[in-house]
Design a protein around this motif. Structure first.
Motif, PDB file in Angstrom:
ATOM      1  N   ASP A 112      -0.500   3.766  -9.856  1.00  0.00           N
ATOM      2  CA  ASP A 112      -1.630   3.598  -8.980  1.00  0.00           C
ATOM      3  C   ASP A 112      -1.467   4.954  -7.760  1.00  0.00           C
ATOM      4  N   ILE A 113      -1.351   6.288  -8.069  1.00  0.00           N
ATOM      5  CA  ILE A 113      -1.456   7.154  -7.181  1.00  0.00           C
ATOM      6  C   ILE A 113      -2.784   7.259  -6.505  1.00  0.00           C
ATOM      7  N   PHE A 114      -3.181   6.960  -5.540  1.00  0.00           N
ATOM      8  CA  PHE A 114      -4.468   7.038  -5.051  1.00  0.00           C
ATOM      9  C   PHE A 114      -4.744   8.240  -3.995  1.00  0.00           C
ATOM     10  N   PRO A 115      -5.897   8.605  -3.845  1.00  0.00           N
ATOM     11  CA  PRO A 115      -6.291   9.608  -2.728  1.00  0.00           C
ATOM     12  C   PRO A 115      -5.596   9.325  -1.449  1.00  0.00           C
ATOM     13  N   GLY A 116      -5.026   9.859  -0.624  1.00  0.00           N
ATOM     14  CA  GLY A 116      -4.305   9.673   0.574  1.00  0.00           C
ATOM     15  C   GLY A 116      -3.195   8.912   0.790  1.00  0.00           C
ATOM     16  N   ALA A 117      -2.683   8.540  -0.639  1.00  0.00           N
ATOM     17  CA  ALA A 117      -1.481   7.933  -0.887  1.00  0.00           C
ATOM     18  C   ALA A 117      -0.184   8.852   0.106  1.00  0.00           C
ATOM     19  N   ARG A 118       0.768   7.851   0.497  1.00  0.00           N
ATOM     20  CA  ARG A 118       1.960   8.483   0.975  1.00  0.00           C
ATOM     21  C   ARG A 118       2.868   8.469  -0.308  1.00  0.00           C
ATOM     22  N   GLU A 185      14.764  10.968   6.496  1.00  0.00           N
ATOM     23  CA  GLU A 185      13.251  11.766   6.871  1.00  0.00           C
ATOM     24  C   GLU A 185      12.061  10.851   6.887  1.00  0.00           C
ATOM     25  N   GLU A 186      12.261   9.571   6.102  1.00  0.00           N
ATOM     26  CA  GLU A 186      10.995   8.418   5.946  1.00  0.00           C
ATOM     27  C   GLU A 186      11.360   7.453   6.670  1.00  0.00           C
ATOM     28  N   GLU A 187      10.383   6.969   7.410  1.00  0.00           N
ATOM     29  CA  GLU A 187      10.513   5.394   8.145  1.00  0.00           C
ATOM     30  C   GLU A 187      10.438   4.418   7.215  1.00  0.00           C
ATOM     31  N   PRO A 188      11.348   3.339   7.334  1.00  0.00           N
ATOM     32  CA  PRO A 188      11.260   2.218   6.707  1.00  0.00           C
ATOM     33  C   PRO A 188       9.891   1.440   6.391  1.00  0.00           C
ATOM     34  N   GLY A 189       9.596   1.160   5.415  1.00  0.00           N
ATOM     35  CA  GLY A 189       8.336   0.562   4.900  1.00  0.00           C
ATOM     36  C   GLY A 189       7.129   1.323   5.110  1.00  0.00           C
ATOM     37  N   SER A 190       7.470   2.965   4.994  1.00  0.00           N
ATOM     38  CA  SER A 190       6.203   3.816   5.342  1.00  0.00           C
ATOM     39  C   SER A 190       5.455   4.292   4.171  1.00  0.00           C
ATOM     40  N   VAL A 191       6.449   4.238   2.880  1.00  0.00           N
ATOM     41  CA  VAL A 191       5.949   4.821   1.792  1.00  0.00           C
ATOM     42  C   VAL A 191       4.962   3.828   0.774  1.00  0.00           C
ATOM     43  N   ALA A 207      17.690   2.816  -1.200  1.00  0.00           N
ATOM     44  CA  ALA A 207      16.884   3.482  -0.451  1.00  0.00           C
ATOM     45  C   ALA A 207      15.507   3.462  -0.787  1.00  0.00           C
ATOM     46  N   VAL A 208      15.142   3.086  -2.197  1.00  0.00           N
ATOM     47  CA  VAL A 208      13.856   2.669  -2.406  1.00  0.00           C
ATOM     48  C   VAL A 208      13.263   1.473  -1.739  1.00  0.00           C
ATOM     49  N   ALA A 209      14.082   0.392  -1.906  1.00  0.00           N
ATOM     50  CA  ALA A 209      13.762  -0.808  -1.055  1.00  0.00           C
ATOM     51  C   ALA A 209      13.617  -0.698   0.346  1.00  0.00           C
ATOM     52  N   THR A 210      14.129   0.209   1.001  1.00  0.00           N
ATOM     53  CA  THR A 210      14.180   0.553   2.638  1.00  0.00           C
ATOM     54  C   THR A 210      12.783   1.343   2.794  1.00  0.00           C
ATOM     55  N   VAL A 211      12.358   2.216   2.256  1.00  0.00           N
ATOM     56  CA  VAL A 211      11.137   3.165   2.529  1.00  0.00           C
ATOM     57  C   VAL A 211       9.975   2.634   1.853  1.00  0.00           C
ATOM     58  N   LEU A 212      10.129   1.719   0.918  1.00  0.00           N
ATOM     59  CA  LEU A 212       8.930   1.221   0.145  1.00  0.00           C
ATOM     60  C   LEU A 212       8.452   0.218   0.960  1.00  0.00           C
ATOM     61  N   ALA A 213       7.119   0.304   1.094  1.00  0.00           N
ATOM     62  CA  ALA A 213       6.187  -0.822   1.726  1.00  0.00           C
ATOM     63  C   ALA A 213       5.978  -2.023   0.715  1.00  0.00           C
ATOM     64  N   PRO A 214       5.745  -3.286   1.501  1.00  0.00           N
ATOM     65  CA  PRO A 214       5.639  -4.317   0.637  1.00  0.00           C
ATOM     66  C   PRO A 214       4.354  -4.012  -0.356  1.00  0.00           C
ATOM     67  N   GLY A 215       4.394  -4.155  -1.516  1.00  0.00           N
ATOM     68  CA  GLY A 215       3.273  -4.272  -2.532  1.00  0.00           C
ATOM     69  C   GLY A 215       3.486  -2.729  -3.062  1.00  0.00           C
ATOM     70  N   GLY A 216       4.205  -1.857  -2.478  1.00  0.00           N
ATOM     71  CA  GLY A 216       4.418  -0.556  -3.026  1.00  0.00           C
ATOM     72  C   GLY A 216       5.007  -0.461  -4.532  1.00  0.00           C
ATOM     73  N   VAL A 217       4.813   0.682  -5.360  1.00  0.00           N
ATOM     74  CA  VAL A 217       5.078   0.745  -6.648  1.00  0.00           C
ATOM     75  C   VAL A 217       6.231   1.836  -6.842  1.00  0.00           C
ATOM     76  N   TRP A 218       7.303   1.129  -7.380  1.00  0.00           N
ATOM     77  CA  TRP A 218       8.522   2.099  -7.753  1.00  0.00           C
ATOM     78  C   TRP A 218       8.150   2.547  -9.310  1.00  0.00           C
ATOM     79  N   ILE A 219       7.961   3.675  -9.752  1.00  0.00           N
ATOM     80  CA  ILE A 219       8.082   4.072 -11.067  1.00  0.00           C
ATOM     81  C   ILE A 219       9.192   5.057 -11.407  1.00  0.00           C
ATOM     82  N   ASN A 220       9.873   4.703 -12.440  1.00  0.00           N
ATOM     83  CA  ASN A 220      10.928   5.553 -12.910  1.00  0.00           C
ATOM     84  C   ASN A 220      10.730   6.498 -14.362  1.00  0.00           C
ATOM     85  N   TYR A 221      11.151   7.400 -14.596  1.00  0.00           N
ATOM     86  CA  TYR A 221      10.972   8.046 -15.716  1.00  0.00           C
ATOM     87  C   TYR A 221      12.437   8.399 -16.147  1.00  0.00           C
TER      88      TYR A 221
END
Length: 356
Positions: A112-118, A185-191, A207-221
């Motif tokens: 769900d990479i949308f226009p304007g996403a961080r 380099e990234e604020e907690p919950g800002s991504v 690290a992912v849990a720290t910077v990812l905002a609630p509801g944010g998606v983590w996708i791994n390849y």
């Protein structure tokens, strides 16, 4: 961190101008001959595309509209088009294996990479996935890419600038280990989204849990089943994410020629696995999905369930086994005998079998 892009009203979509109008010097052009063979060249004033069937001057192509069909010096025809993203990715210079277009498309959609996403990603490799992510977030978005190897970052930078016609205003590249640098380099919950293409994504869980905002998606390849399993179990054990989901995509082309319509003999099958999970709110406990209990050891009941009789296999009698054994041992001998003697031996064997 401020968004590096200007407002959409001030600037048109980045790279759009280079995708329109007549061919210009410095552009990459895809030349397709009458047998469907494709070559990609960079237009240079005074340059030429040479084959064993003559050459095509670059000056002949420059200034022509896209889609023009031009002859070379021997009359060989070439169709001229700008390469599509999928064409560019598979032919661009690479220092590391690229994320195939089929997987990049799945990442953009299922992530769900949308226009304007961080978005933050690691590692960059040759920049194939970065290009798709930049197209998805747009000029008003933000993509921060982390790469451990400087030479890979340079290759990715060159490929990104080639396809977009210059530096992309939404892109930032940092060197170093993701799990350390992203916290600096990234604020907690800002991504909004995290995309990882690396050997051990489970090492980046905190690290992912720290910077990812609630509801944010983590996708791994990931490339292997072992990586997939270990990452999924680490996410489950952590408790700060939803239940992980995994899949892979396979693409099969089709041959189309009159009534000869069939699947291609070759296909792009397994390239990697994709695994996604979403960040829960701080303090929330992830739901534990109810599953049927599983066992790692076999019980006597399990072993008895897999006997030949239990699965419907017919029991073979001792008499049949003896006959088959005789046939197997005497086949060569019978084949070496004259036909009349071989027939007589077969009849004798039948009489012996009746007696037993």
């Amino acid at each position: 961190m401020n968004n590096p892009a200007s407002s959409p009203a001030e600037n048109p979509p980045h790279g759009a101008a280079s995708r329109r109008g007549p061919f210009r010097p410095g552009e990459r052009v895809q030349l397709t001959d009458e047998k469907g063979r494709m070559n990609t060249v960079t237009l240079t004033p005074g340059g030429a595309f040479h084959t064993h069937k003559g050459f095509l001057l670059h000056d002949t192509i420059i200034g022509q509209p896209e889609g023009t069909v031009l002859p070379n010096t021997t009359g060989q025809l070439y169709q001229t088009l700008r390469p599509l993203l999928s064409d560019f990715v598979l032919s661009m210079p690479r220092g590391a294996a690229v994320v195939y277009p089929k997987d990049a498309a799945q990442i953009v959609t299922m992530g769900d990479i949308f226009p304007g996403a961080r978005v933050v990603e690691a590692g960059v490799g040759s920049g194939a996935l970065s290009i798709s992510l930049l197209r998805a977030v747009g000029d008003a978005g933000y993509l921060h890419s982390f790469e451990r190897r400087p030479e890979f970052a340079e290759i990715a930078k060159g490929n990104v600038e080639t396809i977009f016609g210059g530096p992309h205003p939404a892109w930032r590249v940092s060197l170093g280990d993701f799990q350390e640098q992203v916290l600096v380099e990234e604020e907690p919950g800002s991504v909004d989204r995290v995309v990882l293409d690396m050997l051990a994504p489970w090492e980046c869980l905190d690290a992912v849990a720290t910077v990812l905002a609630p509801g944010g998606v983590w996708i791994n390849y990931v490339a292997t089943v072992t990586q997939l399993s270990r990452t999924a179990e680490a996410i489950r054990a952590d408790g700060r994410f939803t239940e992980p989901e995994a899949w892979e995509s396979m693409v099969r082309g089709w041959h189309l020629e009159g009534l000869a319509v069939r699947p291609d003999h070759r296909m792009v099958a397994h390239t990697g696995f994709l695994l996604t999970a979403r960040r829960l709110a701080d303090g929330a406990t992830g739901l534990v999905q109810k599953r049927r209990p599983s066992k790692t050891d076999f019980s006597d009941e399990d072993l008895n369930a897999w006997t030949p009789q239990a699965v419907g296999e017919r029991e073979v009698s001792d008499k049949r086994l003896r006959r088959v054994a005789r046939d197997a041992s005497s086949t060569i001998q019978r084949g070496a005998l004259p036909p009349e003697e071989a027939q007589a031996r077969r009849e004798a064997e039948k009489d012996t079998e009746k007696d037993t």
